[in-house]
Design a protein around this motif. Structure first.
Motif, PDB file in Angstrom:
ATOM      1  N   VAL A 284       0.831  -1.200   0.000  1.00 15.09           N
ATOM      2  CA  VAL A 284       0.000   0.000   0.000  1.00 15.09           C
ATOM      3  C   VAL A 284       0.871   1.258   0.000  1.00 15.09           C
ATOM      4  CG1 VAL A 284      -0.452   0.416   2.467  1.00 15.09           C
ATOM      5  CG2 VAL A 284      -2.254   0.770   0.824  1.00 15.09           C
ATOM      6  N   LEU A 285       2.012   1.215   0.663  1.00 18.44           N
ATOM      7  CA  LEU A 285       2.935   2.346   0.635  1.00 18.44           C
ATOM      8  C   LEU A 285       3.422   2.606  -0.791  1.00 18.44           C
ATOM      9  CD1 LEU A 285       5.175   1.713   3.790  1.00 18.44           C
ATOM     10  CD2 LEU A 285       3.402   3.459   3.539  1.00 18.44           C
ATOM     11  N   LEU A 286       3.822   1.539  -1.476  1.00 16.13           N
ATOM     12  CA  LEU A 286       4.325   1.684  -2.853  1.00 16.13           C
ATOM     13  C   LEU A 286       3.216   2.071  -3.817  1.00 16.13           C
ATOM     14  CD1 LEU A 286       6.772  -1.323  -2.780  1.00 16.13           C
ATOM     15  CD2 LEU A 286       7.413   1.081  -3.095  1.00 16.13           C
ATOM     16  N   ALA A 287       2.041   1.487  -3.655  1.00 15.74           N
ATOM     17  CA  ALA A 287       0.910   1.822  -4.524  1.00 15.74           C
ATOM     18  C   ALA A 287       0.529   3.287  -4.369  1.00 15.74           C
ATOM     19  CB  ALA A 287      -0.283   0.916  -4.214  1.00 15.74           C
ATOM     20  N   MET A 288       0.505   3.761  -3.133  1.00  8.99           N
ATOM     21  CA  MET A 288       0.133   5.140  -2.876  1.00  8.99           C
ATOM     22  C   MET A 288       1.185   6.101  -3.428  1.00  8.99           C
ATOM     23  SD  MET A 288      -2.299   6.798  -1.764  1.00  8.99           S
ATOM     24  CE  MET A 288      -3.044   7.848  -0.590  1.00  8.99           C
ATOM     25  N   ALA A 289       2.447   5.778  -3.271  1.00  8.07           N
ATOM     26  CA  ALA A 289       3.515   6.649  -3.792  1.00  8.07           C
ATOM     27  C   ALA A 289       3.442   6.758  -5.313  1.00  8.07           C
ATOM     28  CB  ALA A 289       4.882   6.123  -3.367  1.00  8.07           C
ATOM     29  N   ALA A 290       2.951   5.719  -5.966  1.00 13.84           N
ATOM     30  CA  ALA A 290       2.888   5.699  -7.434  1.00 13.84           C
ATOM     31  C   ALA A 290       1.554   6.176  -7.985  1.00 13.84           C
ATOM     32  CB  ALA A 290       3.174   4.284  -7.938  1.00 13.84           C
ATOM     33  N   VAL A 291       0.619   6.529  -7.120  1.00 12.87           N
ATOM     34  CA  VAL A 291      -0.728   6.877  -7.575  1.00 12.87           C
ATOM     35  C   VAL A 291      -0.734   8.112  -8.472  1.00 12.87           C
ATOM     36  CG1 VAL A 291      -1.523   8.364  -5.673  1.00 12.87           C
ATOM     37  CG2 VAL A 291      -3.126   6.824  -6.800  1.00 12.87           C
ATOM     38  N   ASP A 292       0.272   8.969  -8.347  1.00 13.61           N
ATOM     39  CA  ASP A 292       0.357  10.161  -9.195  1.00 13.61           C
ATOM     40  C   ASP A 292       1.159   9.905 -10.477  1.00 13.61           C
ATOM     41  OD1 ASP A 292       2.881   9.977  -8.105  1.00 13.61           O
ATOM     42  OD2 ASP A 292       2.917  12.010  -7.295  1.00 13.61           O
ATOM     43  N   GLY A 293       1.478   8.644 -10.729  1.00 15.61           N
ATOM     44  CA  GLY A 293       2.148   8.276 -11.969  1.00 15.61           C
ATOM     45  C   GLY A 293       3.643   8.089 -11.871  1.00 15.61           C
ATOM     46  N   GLU A 294       4.220   8.388 -10.711  1.00 15.98           N
ATOM     47  CA  GLU A 294       5.661   8.204 -10.549  1.00 15.98           C
ATOM     48  C   GLU A 294       6.007   7.902  -9.099  1.00 15.98           C
ATOM     49  OE1 GLU A 294       7.871  11.757 -11.403  1.00 15.98           O
ATOM     50  OE2 GLU A 294       6.578  12.979 -10.143  1.00 15.98           O
TER      51      GLU A 294
ATOM     52  N   ALA B 174      11.529  10.283  -5.569  1.00 14.19           N
ATOM     53  CA  ALA B 174      12.686   9.903  -4.747  1.00 14.19           C
ATOM     54  C   ALA B 174      12.442  10.158  -3.268  1.00 14.19           C
ATOM     55  CB  ALA B 174      13.934  10.651  -5.215  1.00 14.19           C
ATOM     56  N   HIS B 175      11.782  11.265  -2.933  1.00 15.54           N
ATOM     57  CA  HIS B 175      11.502  11.568  -1.525  1.00 15.54           C
ATOM     58  C   HIS B 175      10.510  10.555  -0.941  1.00 15.54           C
ATOM     59  CE1 HIS B 175      12.958  15.527  -2.953  1.00 15.54           C
ATOM     60  NE2 HIS B 175      13.567  15.508  -1.778  1.00 15.54           N
ATOM     61  N   GLU B 176       9.482  10.237  -1.724  1.00 17.34           N
ATOM     62  CA  GLU B 176       8.492   9.257  -1.276  1.00 17.34           C
ATOM     63  C   GLU B 176       9.141   7.887  -1.115  1.00 17.34           C
ATOM     64  OE1 GLU B 176       4.552  11.223  -3.405  1.00 17.34           O
ATOM     65  OE2 GLU B 176       5.730   9.758  -4.503  1.00 17.34           O
ATOM     66  N   LEU B 177       9.941   7.511  -2.104  1.00 15.83           N
ATOM     67  CA  LEU B 177      10.615   6.216  -2.042  1.00 15.83           C
ATOM     68  C   LEU B 177      11.559   6.148  -0.845  1.00 15.83           C
ATOM     69  CD1 LEU B 177      10.881   3.482  -3.374  1.00 15.83           C
ATOM     70  CD2 LEU B 177      12.634   4.432  -4.858  1.00 15.83           C
ATOM     71  N   GLY B 178      12.231   7.251  -0.554  1.00 13.67           N
ATOM     72  CA  GLY B 178      13.108   7.299   0.619  1.00 13.67           C
ATOM     73  C   GLY B 178      12.359   7.016   1.907  1.00 13.67           C
TER      74      GLY B 178
ATOM     75  N   THR C 141       0.288   9.008   4.873  1.00 18.36           N
ATOM     76  CA  THR C 141       0.309  10.472   4.871  1.00 18.36           C
ATOM     77  C   THR C 141       1.737  10.975   4.841  1.00 18.36           C
ATOM     78  OG1 THR C 141      -1.792  10.522   6.073  1.00 18.36           O
ATOM     79  CG2 THR C 141      -0.463  12.532   6.102  1.00 18.36           C
ATOM     80  N   ASP C 142       2.605  10.358   5.623  1.00 21.98           N
ATOM     81  CA  ASP C 142       4.019  10.744   5.635  1.00 21.98           C
ATOM     82  C   ASP C 142       4.647  10.543   4.252  1.00 21.98           C
ATOM     83  OD1 ASP C 142       6.389  11.677   6.963  1.00 21.98           O
ATOM     84  OD2 ASP C 142       7.087   9.602   7.064  1.00 21.98           O
ATOM     85  N   VAL C 143       4.316   9.452   3.594  1.00 24.78           N
ATOM     86  CA  VAL C 143       4.874   9.163   2.271  1.00 24.78           C
ATOM     87  C   VAL C 143       4.386  10.179   1.238  1.00 24.78           C
ATOM     88  CG1 VAL C 143       4.825   7.518   0.344  1.00 24.78           C
ATOM     89  CG2 VAL C 143       5.318   6.715   2.653  1.00 24.78           C
ATOM     90  N   ILE C 144       3.080  10.437   1.210  1.00 22.37           N
ATOM     91  CA  ILE C 144       2.585  11.324   0.157  1.00 22.37           C
ATOM     92  C   ILE C 144       2.970  12.784   0.392  1.00 22.37           C
ATOM     93  CG2 ILE C 144       0.733   9.815  -0.594  1.00 22.37           C
ATOM     94  CD1 ILE C 144      -1.221  11.596   0.918  1.00 22.37           C
ATOM     95  N   LEU C 145       3.280  13.142   1.620  1.00 22.42           N
ATOM     96  CA  LEU C 145       3.722  14.515   1.892  1.00 22.42           C
ATOM     97  C   LEU C 145       5.240  14.660   1.793  1.00 22.42           C
ATOM     98  CD1 LEU C 145       1.415  15.470   4.897  1.00 22.42           C
ATOM     99  CD2 LEU C 145       1.117  16.032   2.475  1.00 22.42           C
ATOM    100  N   ALA C 146       5.947  13.566   1.552  1.00 22.14           N
ATOM    101  CA  ALA C 146       7.416  13.595   1.512  1.00 22.14           C
ATOM    102  C   ALA C 146       7.941  14.530   0.434  1.00 22.14           C
ATOM    103  CB  ALA C 146       7.972  12.190   1.304  1.00 22.14           C
ATOM    104  N   ASP C 147       7.242  14.627  -0.688  1.00 22.61           N
ATOM    105  CA  ASP C 147       7.703  15.518  -1.763  1.00 22.61           C
ATOM    106  C   ASP C 147       7.067  16.903  -1.677  1.00 22.61           C
ATOM    107  OD1 ASP C 147       5.121  14.998  -2.604  1.00 22.61           O
ATOM    108  OD2 ASP C 147       5.684  14.185  -4.555  1.00 22.61           O
ATOM    109  N   GLU C 148       6.288  17.123  -0.621  1.00 24.14           N
ATOM    110  CA  GLU C 148       5.618  18.398  -0.354  1.00 24.14           C
ATOM    111  C   GLU C 148       4.698  18.836  -1.480  1.00 24.14           C
ATOM    112  OE1 GLU C 148       8.333  21.363   1.079  1.00 24.14           O
ATOM    113  OE2 GLU C 148       9.141  20.018   2.605  1.00 24.14           O
TER     114      GLU C 148
END
Length: 136
Positions: A20-30, A33-37, A89-96
């Motif tokens: 779910v972390l990876l799916a959510m980070a990719a939901v915007d199409g990419e 790097a901040h989210e992946l970190g 929430t922390d993952v999706i806000l990682a790239d601000e």
């Protein structure tokens, strides 16, 4: 971000959490790097079976479907469900950059996991506060 001990979960739920972390980070199409970190700070491949490790590595190239992972996590107890929303929430806000696709997906997550809008907003505020503390 310290919270619920995801390592204490059965492997099926840990794998769904990582998915779910990876799916959510990719939901915007990419996968930013901040989210992946943020995700890689959370994922512990050593604690997984060899088969699950391969699955996570495959998901790094092609993230799983969000709903499939949510289905497993929705059966978990409240601490798990709130912990998942906090980490997401922390993952999706990682790239601000909280994009509309991420907001829509987060709404689906909250609804699937039984987290109200108000609870989600409180979690988001908490995550922002932690981010500010990290930056000090």
């Amino acid at each position: 971000m310290a919270s619920f001990d995801f390592l204490s979960l059965p492997e099926e739920q840990r794998l769904a959490f990582y998915g779910v972390l990876l799916a959510m980070a990719a939901v915007d199409g990419e996968l930013d790097a901040h989210e992946l970190g943020r995700i890689l700070e959370t994922v512990d491949l050593v604690a997984l079976s060899p088969e699950s490790r391969v699955t996570v590595r495959d998901w790094l190239r092609s993230p799983p479907e969000l709903d499939a992972c949510l289905e497993v996590l929705a059966r978990g107890h409240a601490d798990l469900r709130f912990g998942v929303v906090m980490h997401l929430t922390d993952v999706i806000l990682a790239d601000e950059d909280y994009e509309i696709t991420e907001k829509m997906a987060m709404r689906r997550v909250r609804e699937s996991l039984g987290i109200s809008r108000e609870q989600g907003l409180a979690i988001e505020e908490f995550v922002w506060e932690v981010r500010h503390i990290r930056e000090e």
